[in-house]
Each structure stands twice: as structure tokens, then as C-alpha cells.
Write an enzyme that holds these catalytic residues in place. Structure first.
Site, mmCIF file in Angstrom:
data_model
loop_
_atom_site.group_PDB
_atom_site.id
_atom_site.type_symbol
_atom_site.label_atom_id
_atom_site.label_comp_id
_atom_site.label_asym_id
_atom_site.label_seq_id
_atom_site.Cartn_x
_atom_site.Cartn_y
_atom_site.Cartn_z
ATOM 1 N N CYS A 153 -3.213 -12.795 -5.731
ATOM 2 C CA CYS A 153 -2.907 -13.569 -4.522
ATOM 3 C C CYS A 153 -3.093 -15.060 -4.778
ATOM 4 C CB CYS A 153 -3.757 -13.110 -3.346
ATOM 5 S SG CYS A 153 -5.532 -13.298 -3.602
ATOM 6 N N ASN A 163 -20.259 -5.088 -9.085
ATOM 7 C CA ASN A 163 -19.321 -6.053 -9.637
ATOM 8 C C ASN A 163 -18.228 -5.279 -10.370
ATOM 9 O OD1 ASN A 163 -18.150 -7.732 -11.817
ATOM 10 N ND2 ASN A 163 -19.542 -9.302 -11.053
ATOM 11 N N ASP A 221 -16.646 -2.587 -4.684
ATOM 12 C CA ASP A 221 -16.648 -3.953 -4.162
ATOM 13 C C ASP A 221 -18.070 -4.487 -4.213
ATOM 14 O OD1 ASP A 221 -14.333 -5.591 -2.490
ATOM 15 O OD2 ASP A 221 -16.364 -6.285 -2.050
ATOM 16 N N ARG A 239 0.831 -1.211 0.000
ATOM 17 C CA ARG A 239 0.000 0.000 0.000
ATOM 18 C C ARG A 239 0.865 1.260 0.000
ATOM 19 N NH1 ARG A 239 -2.749 -3.202 4.563
ATOM 20 N NH2 ARG A 239 -4.173 -4.519 3.383
ATOM 21 N N ASP A 257 -6.955 -5.232 -6.893
ATOM 22 C CA ASP A 257 -6.551 -6.186 -5.850
ATOM 23 C C ASP A 257 -7.666 -7.207 -5.657
ATOM 24 O OD1 ASP A 257 -5.215 -7.453 -3.801
ATOM 25 O OD2 ASP A 257 -5.842 -6.020 -2.269
ATOM 26 N N PHE A 317 -12.160 -3.917 -6.273
ATOM 27 C CA PHE A 317 -12.141 -4.999 -5.279
ATOM 28 C C PHE A 317 -11.574 -4.443 -3.963
ATOM 29 C CE2 PHE A 317 -11.093 -6.576 -9.531
ATOM 30 C CZ PHE A 317 -12.101 -7.488 -9.780
#
Length: 391
Positions: A335, A274, A246, A208, A295, A224
């Protein structure tokens, strides 16, 4: 103690430091044992490799705990490992009262996750072998870290693969599970009982900070956004306007609370939508942002789903690039362990080609230092954060 003998040629990865032994790598087991017991592991020539706990119900049948023939797996063993993990975090974590204290295999305690949020701990015992030692582990966490309270977050599907029930709740005395942590001069609400994972994404803490210098005076889109952590950093570093997207309404409630808590309620707004659909709609509407942050949650948790994940990552990156003016910045993350770093960069490059944009790599980042990567275990390297300038 029962003995597990590996098939010929299967010891190399284990001798190199990887802690997992798959069911198909075991030739035979000599002696009696119960699932979750400690067993000794030998190569085909019956040379000791190490000791670990066994669960025949799991595809990963044995997880190595020690390679020292003289080391017993007892309370003193767990005390040494937990103390070493905590000592390491006190060295590497800066400007925060929250961190991952124990990161499973990377701290030589496979199956154990412990996160610290202010004075409180969130604990996950993800495997049968660790579950058997839970009472000892909890006692030692109390002794070494002296938390104000602990909360169990064993609502993770991997426990079912180990034959364990899903369960959550206070460990000992109850407390308000919504706590406020401090991170790099910001404050964030963390819900230990209801938040994603153990309540907060600690692994992005250092990433960040990459927004510093990029967002000042600009308009920032945080896709997101979850509870708005990247959004808060963008506001802190001088963005004139931040929009977070989000699909989860409860996460956005926390994001708005975080904006108010930090004094950024006026220049941070959040929309329940979405992100895929919104990116397309914004492109059609001709919207522009100086910085776009992507993210998303993991698009794949298995090798079989990688092709679909590639399409998803390419789509959001292409759409994100189209919202940037020449010279704008894209901060894009994955991720997914199965989305390897080299593959992720290639997907981004393909998105750039399809978007007709030139990409300059500013930074290639990984997970925060309290999520160390065990070089012998590539599974411990999962987070990629790529900062690009888009022309």
C-alpha cells in the site's frame, strides 16, 4: 481573488489534470489572501488554469478544485461534488453497506476523506482549505447521506504539515463507535474511534475475493492480519485452518471477535507476534501452508525510504514463498505509493530467484472501485495486490 502565476513550463502537469501545485512552481502571487482562501491559477502567459485553495505553509501550496472559469467554490459546488461521489459509489459498490464515499483528489475534493460504515460516517478534513469549509461539508453529508451519526478522525500527521491540530470526536450526537458492517456475506466489527485509519481497510474489499477457489481445504497463513479480514474470507471459502499474525493486540481482539461473529472461531486462530520474526521461525521449523497472504502496512511514505522498503518487501516475500509447497499460492500486497507497481513486481521476482522458486502470475489487482484512480494523479494509485502460484 488573488492570482497565482506559475513559472514558465510548470503548467503542463497541471493542465493535464494533476490537482497539486508545489511552492517551487509558483512565480508570484498578486493580490491579498489568507491561508486556506480560494485563488485563481494562471500560466506564465496569464491564461486561467483553474481555481483552488492556497496554503503557503504547505509544500503543496495550491490544490485545484475546479478548472471551470464560471464555477464558484460555494455550498452548491460542494453539494454537486458530494452528490456525484455518492452516486458513483451506489453504482460500483456491491454486497456491502460500507464504502469510501469521498476519496480526496480522485473525487475532485482534495483533502477530504469520508468513509461510510453501515449508518455511520468517518470524516477526515486533511488540509486547511477543506477545513475552512468543514461546516458546509458536514451539513451536506447529513443532507445527502442522512447518516445515523458522524465521527471525526482528524488524527492524521499530514494535518500538522498544514498547520492544523490533531483531533477526534463525535460530530453532533454520540453513538457506539463500534459498529458491525456487512461485506460479501461476512460481518466485521469496525471501531470508528480507535481503529486504524478511519476504522477499517475498505480498499482491499475486492482483493479479498481473490481467495475464492485458492484456499479450499488448505492451510492458510495471514501475515499482518490486523482485524482478520483476509482470514475471514479464507474461512468463508473453505480453508480447513487459518492462522493470523499481527503485532497489535487490540487488532487481534477484534479479529477474534470477527471469527466468532462469523462462526469461524474453531478454524481461525490468531497470534500476537512480529510477522518478520515469525516467518523466519516457521521456515526453520519446516511449517507449510497452501496459501500465504502478506498485507503489511506501508513500508515507505517517502522517496528517501524506498531502499529500506525494497529490503522489507523482498524479505517477507522470500520467507512467504519458502512456506509454500510447489503449486501453493502467495497473495502479496503493497500500500506504499512510492513502491511503484513495476518495482514491486521486480522485488517479488528477485525474492523468487533468491528462494529458488518459479512464479506464475495469476492476477494483478489494485484498490477497490470506491477508491478510483485519477490517471492524471498517480498518487491516487497506491495499492497493489499480486496473486502468484509458486513452484
Amino acid at each position: 481573488m488573488a492570482k497565482a502565476i506559475l513559472h514558465e513550463g510548470k503548467q503542463k502537469r497541471i493542465l493535464g489534470g494533476h490537482p497539486w501545485i508545489y511552492r517551487t512552481e509558483i512565480k508570484e502571487i498578486r493580490g491579498e489572501f489568507q491561508p486556506g482562501d480560494i485563488v485563481e491559477v494562471y500560466d506564465i502567459r496569464e491564461r486561467l488554469i483553474g481555481r483552488g485553495y492556497i496554503n503557503p505553509a504547505s509544500q503543496i501550496s495550491i490544490r485545484i478544485m475546479t478548472r471551470n472559469a464560471e464555477e464558484e467554490i460555494n455550498e452548491d459546488f460542494f453539494r454537486r461534488r458530494i452528490q456525484a461521489a455518492w452516486d458513483y459509489r451506489q453504482r460500483v459498490v456491491r454486497e456491502s453497506n460500507a464504502c469510501r464515499v469521498i476519496f480526496g483528489e480522485a473525487d475532485f475534493l482534495p483533502g477530504l476523506i469520508v468513509d461510510k460504515f453501515g449508518d455511520y460516517l468517518a470524516v477526515q478534513t486533511l488540509t486547511l482549505g477543506i477545513e475552512k469549509h468543514k461546516e458546509t461539508i458536514l451539513k451536506l453529508l447529513q443532507e445527502i447521506l442522512k447518516p445515523g451519526g458522524m465521527y471525526e478522525r482528524n488524527d492524521v500527521a499530514v494535518r500538522e504539515l498544514e498547520g492544523l491540530p490533531l483531533q477526534t470526536g463525535f460530530i453532533g450526537a454520540s453513538f457506539d463507535p463500534k459498529v458491525v458492517i456487512k461485506e460479501n456475506g461476512l460481518r466485521f466489527v469496525v471501531d470508528l474511534a480507535g481503529g486504524q485509519k478511519t476504522g477499517y481497510f475498505l480498499d482491499q474489499r475486492e482483493n479479498r475475493m481473490a481467495l475464492q477457489g485458492l484456499v479450499h481445504g488448505g492451510r492458510v497463513l495471514d501475515c499482518f492480519c490486523h482485524t482478520g479480514t483476509f482470514s475471514m474470507y479464507a474461512a468463508k471459502f473453505g480453508a480447513r485452518e487459518v492462522l493470523g499474525l499481527d503485532i497489535a493486540a487490540p487488532a487481534l481482539e477484534v479479529a477474534r471477535a470477527n471469527a466468532e461473529l462469523n462462526g469461524y472461531g474453531k478454524n481461525c486462530s490468531f497470534k500476537e507476534t512480529n510477522s518478520f520474526d515469525e516467518l523466519r521461525a516457521m521456515e526453520k521449523a519446516g511449517e507449510k501452508f497452501e496459501v500465504v497472504v502478506l498485507d503489511p502496512p506501508a513500508f515507505t511514505k517517502s522517496k528517501k525510504a524506498v531502499a529500506g522498503a525494497v529490503r522489507g518487501y523482498k524479505e517477507i516475500n522470500l520467507r512467504g514463498m519458502k512456506l509454500l509447497p510447489p503449486g501453493g499460492y502467495l497473495v502479496t500486497c503493497s500500500c506504499s505509493y512510492h513502491m511503484k507497481e513495476e518495482m514491486f513486481l521486480e522485488v517479488i521476482a528477485e525474492a523468487g530467484r533468491d528462494a529458488g522458486r518459479q512464479l506464475r502470475l495469476v492476477e494483478l489487482r489494485r484498490q477497490a472501485k470506491d477508491h478510483p484512480m485519477l490517471l492524471a494523479s498517480p498518487e491516487t494509485h497506491y495499492l497493489k495486490c499480486v496473486v502468484l502460484q509458486v513452484w
